[in-house]
Write a protein that holds these residues in place. Sequence first.
Motif, PDB file in Angstrom:
ATOM      1  N   GLY A 283      -4.326  15.193  -0.090  1.00  0.00           N
ATOM      2  CA  GLY A 283      -3.737  16.055   0.953  1.00  0.00           C
ATOM      3  C   GLY A 283      -2.415  16.774   0.793  1.00  0.00           C
ATOM      4  N   GLU A 284      -1.868  17.214   1.665  1.00  0.00           N
ATOM      5  CA  GLU A 284      -0.501  17.898   1.743  1.00  0.00           C
ATOM      6  C   GLU A 284       0.584  16.649   1.991  1.00  0.00           C
ATOM      7  N   GLY A 285       1.808  16.825   1.484  1.00  0.00           N
ATOM      8  CA  GLY A 285       2.863  16.092   1.861  1.00  0.00           C
ATOM      9  C   GLY A 285       2.688  14.900   0.659  1.00  0.00           C
ATOM     10  N   ASP A 286       3.959  14.188   0.636  1.00  0.00           N
ATOM     11  CA  ASP A 286       4.184  13.155  -0.280  1.00  0.00           C
ATOM     12  C   ASP A 286       3.703  11.698   0.161  1.00  0.00           C
ATOM     13  N   ARG A 287       3.169  10.981  -0.767  1.00  0.00           N
ATOM     14  CA  ARG A 287       3.228   9.556  -0.392  1.00  0.00           C
ATOM     15  C   ARG A 287       3.847   8.776  -1.402  1.00  0.00           C
ATOM     16  N   ARG A 288       4.543   8.066  -1.037  1.00  0.00           N
ATOM     17  CA  ARG A 288       5.379   7.153  -2.031  1.00  0.00           C
ATOM     18  C   ARG A 288       6.111   6.041  -1.432  1.00  0.00           C
ATOM     19  N   ASN A 289       6.751   5.186  -2.240  1.00  0.00           N
ATOM     20  CA  ASN A 289       7.357   3.993  -1.777  1.00  0.00           C
ATOM     21  C   ASN A 289       6.298   2.930  -1.275  1.00  0.00           C
ATOM     22  N   ALA A 290       5.260   2.964  -2.028  1.00  0.00           N
ATOM     23  CA  ALA A 290       4.022   2.167  -1.770  1.00  0.00           C
ATOM     24  C   ALA A 290       4.218   0.668  -2.049  1.00  0.00           C
ATOM     25  N   ARG A 291       3.878  -0.171  -1.255  1.00  0.00           N
ATOM     26  CA  ARG A 291       3.800  -1.797  -1.471  1.00  0.00           C
ATOM     27  C   ARG A 291       2.602  -2.533  -1.179  1.00  0.00           C
ATOM     28  N   TRP A 292       2.143  -3.354  -1.989  1.00  0.00           N
ATOM     29  CA  TRP A 292       0.891  -4.141  -1.775  1.00  0.00           C
ATOM     30  C   TRP A 292       1.190  -5.198  -0.348  1.00  0.00           C
ATOM     31  N   SER A 293       0.145  -5.383   0.243  1.00  0.00           N
ATOM     32  CA  SER A 293       0.136  -6.594   1.252  1.00  0.00           C
ATOM     33  C   SER A 293      -0.003  -7.824   0.373  1.00  0.00           C
ATOM     34  N   PRO A 294       0.360  -9.029   0.625  1.00  0.00           N
ATOM     35  CA  PRO A 294       0.173 -10.353  -0.086  1.00  0.00           C
ATOM     36  C   PRO A 294      -1.275 -10.489  -0.593  1.00  0.00           C
ATOM     37  N   ASP A 295      -1.955 -10.070   0.365  1.00  0.00           N
ATOM     38  CA  ASP A 295      -3.542 -10.622  -0.115  1.00  0.00           C
ATOM     39  C   ASP A 295      -4.090  -9.442  -0.936  1.00  0.00           C
ATOM     40  N   GLY A 296      -3.271  -8.170  -1.046  1.00  0.00           N
ATOM     41  CA  GLY A 296      -3.799  -7.184  -1.890  1.00  0.00           C
ATOM     42  C   GLY A 296      -4.978  -6.363  -1.074  1.00  0.00           C
ATOM     43  N   ARG A 297      -5.044  -6.461   0.157  1.00  0.00           N
ATOM     44  CA  ARG A 297      -6.035  -5.645   0.977  1.00  0.00           C
ATOM     45  C   ARG A 297      -5.572  -4.369   1.395  1.00  0.00           C
ATOM     46  N   MET A 315      -2.586   1.400   4.720  1.00  0.00           N
ATOM     47  CA  MET A 315      -3.929   2.049   4.433  1.00  0.00           C
ATOM     48  C   MET A 315      -4.819   0.694   3.916  1.00  0.00           C
ATOM     49  N   GLU A 316      -5.766   0.761   4.409  1.00  0.00           N
ATOM     50  CA  GLU A 316      -6.827  -0.402   3.781  1.00  0.00           C
ATOM     51  C   GLU A 316      -7.536   0.164   2.297  1.00  0.00           C
ATOM     52  N   VAL A 317      -7.255  -0.691   1.346  1.00  0.00           N
ATOM     53  CA  VAL A 317      -7.539  -0.377  -0.016  1.00  0.00           C
ATOM     54  C   VAL A 317      -8.977  -0.100  -0.009  1.00  0.00           C
ATOM     55  N   ILE A 318      -9.767  -0.867   0.683  1.00  0.00           N
ATOM     56  CA  ILE A 318     -11.212  -0.506   0.735  1.00  0.00           C
ATOM     57  C   ILE A 318     -11.577   0.385   1.935  1.00  0.00           C
TER      58      ILE A 318
END
Length: 835
Positions: A283-297, A315-318
């Motif tokens: 989509g439009e716009g940027d998505r940046r500075n991403a971090r995983w949750s401790p459980d990776g979900r 965001m939920e990975v699955i």
Amino acid sequence: MSAVLLLAVALAGVDTAVAAGREPVLKQVDLPHSYYWRELYLPQLTTGPSSASFLSDGQSLVYSMAGSLWRQRIGETEAVELTHAQGAYDYQPDVARDGRSVVFTRYDGAGMELWRLDLASGRAQALTTGGAINVEPRLSPDGKRIAWVSTQGTGHFNLFIAEIDGNGLHNARLLLGERRSTLDRYYYSAVDHAINPSWSPDGKRIVFVGNAEIAWGSGDIWSVSLNTRAPVRILREETSWSARPELAPDGRRLLYAGYHGRQTHQLWLSTIDGAPPLPLTFGEGDRRNARWSPDGRRIAFIGQDANGNSALSVMEVIGGATQAVLAKQRRTLAPTARLQIQVRDGRGRDVPARVSVQGSDARAHAPADAWMHADDGFDRAAQATESHYFHCASPCLLDVPAGSTSVTVQHGFAHVPWARRLDLAAGSTTTLHADLQAQALPSAFGKWLSADLHVHMNYGGHYFNSPSHLALQARAEDLDVVENLIVNKEQRIPDIGHFGESVDTGPVRIANAQEFHTSFWGHLGLLNLRDHYLTPDFSAYRHTAMASPYPHNGVIADLAHAQQGVVGYVHPFDTVPDPAKDPVLSHQLPADVANGKVDYLEVVGFSDHKATAAVWYRLLNLGYRLPAGAGTDAMANYASLRGPVGMNRVFLEQRGGDDLLASLKQGHSFVSNGPLLGLLVADRKPGDTLAMAAPGPTKYKVALRSPVAVDHLELVHNGQVVKQFELGGDRRSFDGEGEVDVAQGGWLLLRASNDGADPQLLDLYPYATTNPVWLDVPGGAPPAREDAAYFAAWLGRVIEAAAARDDYNDAEEKRATLDYLSAAQAIYQGKARGK
């Protein structure tokens, strides 16, 4: 983009700029093109979130917003303020795995230092000192080490690592040694950098972005073992400062931000082994500075909301279900007050305006949904940090700390800046009326529309701009026309989808045009293209498939003119080119002027106005009727930039029609970053020709109206000052008339300038000039042989540089280029001989 780098000293006797007191915001960083790395890499003050880190429970976040750190539980709407430093701003939190502390970056106007916050006690502790730039702190999984990026000792971005305990940092050291690239780079330093560190889950490796032997872009994604210190490339991709790779808790999946052939940054997944990346977001716009949750979900990331401001989402990975983290209620550390600002023009009407608010905490404040912007320089004797501002669509509402609060309001050049200081009681609501005083030029000098000929609506910044928001920015600056120059940023062209559109919002007209990029010949503004965008929109990009210096700018000018385009040279000179001393000189302006390809020159723009004017005067002396234009080169979606949209603008006279480009090409205009100028020479206006029967005195009228004090107001005849006007009072207004002796033909113009910077004007120094009134006098103008010889020597150096290039696609390209340059040089050589 900046002017072509010309490592030159000013010619003897030329009045070069001295921006008294004004210095770059981060002068300790020894890297070129600060307007890129400062915006695209370093944290900036935004009213929305800018970076986040999960707490150990995976259900809450610590994030930076409006210069403080905040804690908020996902799914809830209250944010709790954790830090609020006096006169400083906090960014880039990283929560320790045990959830007890957070390390972060604090900016105080002098440098960026690492700090640690104990979440239980609220006690903050400085981890680094010394005034370097220290950013991107990342704690190891066991919490015993920390990696970060620092300019300490070199001025370059290098990876550091240290042990950390309750007493602070120990044994801080470079993780990788500095190395100098064998490649010549234009936008990046000759010294490699290493940025964006993150740890592997086992704490044995650090993943980072580095540009070893990379000519374009901020680098590839690498991994380095802490035992061997030998970097291994994971993924080859042209990144742009904010890839920020991070391994999932499983140690295999690699998350990062990239554009990968798209116009904006999205989130991508690869692996530690460098598997082909696949996108997670669209989509439009940027998505940046991403971090995983401790459980990776889950993944937390910074994007943009519907208004283009920065926003935090999880965001939920699955499945991809995404929810916004909205701070609808804010529990602050100190009491606040509510301030409503209503801006009205001289006729009592609400108008949008540029507003700066400084609270009792010595920090900048803005409405929660406003885009905060910052200047790129300031006088450290007058200010602790750079100026910040936002555009207020009157009325606007914001919360500020209780106590003494300063407010300044500006609305273009034809209104006097407005300022107040007031004391706000905790829990109160105050309405502040900013009634602006108009200061327009007398009508005898013309009816004007103002235009910024050089704006980039989107250019990789913190925000995501739209035509409607760009129009708001322009209205707040009292600007009538915006030329959005669509151009590449690395491998993308962010606004390409808007080419061919023309947006008329009533008060503001937005035209979508093009900038042609080449770091060799100089950049071109291509206005009014009626048929198609010119591709590729750059040339002479060394170490790429488009390395050839062909097409040169003369070819591009012909292609633009073929579709009724208007061609100008943009942000020309930071110093006056010196053919005898410059190590390399390749700027093509003199050749294209001699060959009739140039319709205007950005005399006021993202360059040194006085240096550019010195070159312009020489061309005028040779009879080239080259009009002055103006453009800010504003990256309008940046949080940090040198001045807003319309800071550098051309005032175009309306002569019974709306063909403003005709007024531009005919020179019926003046250019300015603040002062308004009026000039009549025997009732002739700029761009007109005055035919005189004989040399002698001729009458003039001049006028000045300025939002800031002006040091010098002068009439200039053929490059020489023939009349200096004494400015009294506040030096913001002047009306005068008299006679000036015209002994020779040529040209006469009015200019205003200052010796140094003014904090109310976010540019190097105040400067304005009219276009010339041309003087047709028996006997003509002086021959200007010295000026012709100067340009002949200049083109000799350009021919030398062009001939030395070994990356033309074929011999015909090289021959055509050198023939073109030689033909132009012959014209100047003839003029130097008096022919």
